[in-house]
Design an enzyme around this catalytic site. Sequence first.
Site, PDB file in Angstrom:
ATOM      1  N   HIS A  88     -74.459 -40.498 -44.631  1.00  0.00           N
ATOM      2  CA  HIS A  88     -74.432 -39.065 -44.952  1.00  0.00           C
ATOM      3  C   HIS A  88     -73.006 -38.581 -45.193  1.00  0.00           C
ATOM      4  O   HIS A  88     -72.767 -37.769 -46.088  1.00  0.00           O
ATOM      5  CB  HIS A  88     -75.081 -38.248 -43.834  1.00  0.00           C
ATOM      6  CG  HIS A  88     -76.496 -38.640 -43.560  1.00  0.00           C
ATOM      7  ND1 HIS A  88     -77.159 -38.254 -42.412  1.00  0.00           N
ATOM      8  CD2 HIS A  88     -77.378 -39.386 -44.281  1.00  0.00           C
ATOM      9  CE1 HIS A  88     -78.392 -38.757 -42.445  1.00  0.00           C
ATOM     10  NE2 HIS A  88     -78.541 -39.448 -43.556  1.00  0.00           N
ATOM     11  N   HIS A  92     -83.793 -36.333 -49.541  1.00  0.00           N
ATOM     12  CA  HIS A  92     -82.932 -36.997 -48.565  1.00  0.00           C
ATOM     13  C   HIS A  92     -82.750 -38.470 -48.913  1.00  0.00           C
ATOM     14  O   HIS A  92     -81.658 -39.033 -48.743  1.00  0.00           O
ATOM     15  CB  HIS A  92     -83.477 -36.863 -47.140  1.00  0.00           C
ATOM     16  CG  HIS A  92     -82.553 -37.515 -46.154  1.00  0.00           C
ATOM     17  ND1 HIS A  92     -81.402 -36.912 -45.718  1.00  0.00           N
ATOM     18  CD2 HIS A  92     -82.574 -38.749 -45.577  1.00  0.00           C
ATOM     19  CE1 HIS A  92     -80.753 -37.737 -44.913  1.00  0.00           C
ATOM     20  NE2 HIS A  92     -81.448 -38.851 -44.810  1.00  0.00           N
ATOM     21  N   HIS A 145     -82.229 -48.157 -47.192  1.00  0.00           N
ATOM     22  CA  HIS A 145     -80.840 -48.603 -47.092  1.00  0.00           C
ATOM     23  C   HIS A 145     -80.685 -50.079 -47.452  1.00  0.00           C
ATOM     24  O   HIS A 145     -79.719 -50.471 -48.111  1.00  0.00           O
ATOM     25  CB  HIS A 145     -80.315 -48.371 -45.681  1.00  0.00           C
ATOM     26  CG  HIS A 145     -80.332 -46.941 -45.265  1.00  0.00           C
ATOM     27  ND1 HIS A 145     -79.564 -45.973 -45.875  1.00  0.00           N
ATOM     28  CD2 HIS A 145     -81.018 -46.305 -44.281  1.00  0.00           C
ATOM     29  CE1 HIS A 145     -79.782 -44.811 -45.289  1.00  0.00           C
ATOM     30  NE2 HIS A 145     -80.667 -44.977 -44.329  1.00  0.00           N
TER      31      HIS A 145
END
Length: 298
Positions: free
Chosen positions: A84, A241, A268
Amino acid sequence: MSVSPYFQHTVAGPVIFAGIGLHTGAHVRVAVRPAAPDSGIVFVRTDVQDRDNRVPVRGDAVVQTQLGTVIANAADVRVSTIEHLMAALAALSVDNCVVELDGPEVPIMDGSSEPFVQILDRAGRRKQEAARRYIEILSPIEVIEGDKRAALTPSDSFEVAFEIAFASKAIGRQRVDLVIDEDSFRQELSNCRTFGFLREVEALRDIGLARGGSMENAVVIDGDRVLNPEGLRRSDEFVRHKALDAVGDLYVIGAPILGRFEGILAGHGLNNAAVRALMEQPRAWRWRAYASELAEAV
């Protein structure tokens, strides 16, 4: 402040913040400091004194991708949940900085990138007299795992498309497709929070994850319901997101990308697999520096 796409940037001055790690639950204090041109983004574990505590961000430094991106150096000093903050650094064109932290994990803040954008705004940005180099995608790169897919293809701009599908009616199937620049990131992605399912929390905590998780830093889903009293920030916050995560995960390669990324049911792990696949195929990309082109045109 608008920044030049032709030159590298660092933060104008140091900025300090603190918070709780999503997975470790540890309280961590962080300082983001200016760095020299061409030095990239380097995390420094100030709590580690007995070995090399500098962890440069690189695509091959990623050592774990379960519910977050973890990087490590040769001494196995690790920094967790960098994605982030990395997304905010990417979107705000911060090429070089030192991120000092006195614990193992970047604070989760509210579960989005918006607090990091605000922190970087406080620090300000400074242009550096060095050309900004982009990784220009020349030919397609694709990684497939079952029904999951991550691909990089040529484009004149940085684009991110993402698609997710969950059985929960709170999520369902969602898709987003954006050209990513500072404005679009701020407006379309930065405040979209990470999410998880209530039924998974106990199992995650048993393996040492999600110890700092709460409805203050994540969207929590129980069956077909969103449990957060305030609800969602956007109807498709979940896929947005995931796109935010991809922006951060791609920036570990060490330079902004000129190309289109498409993730289908990815996370990821697959994001990093695409980065590594690109690094392993040097003919699929080239360095491009607009500053040199600008100088040649004058």
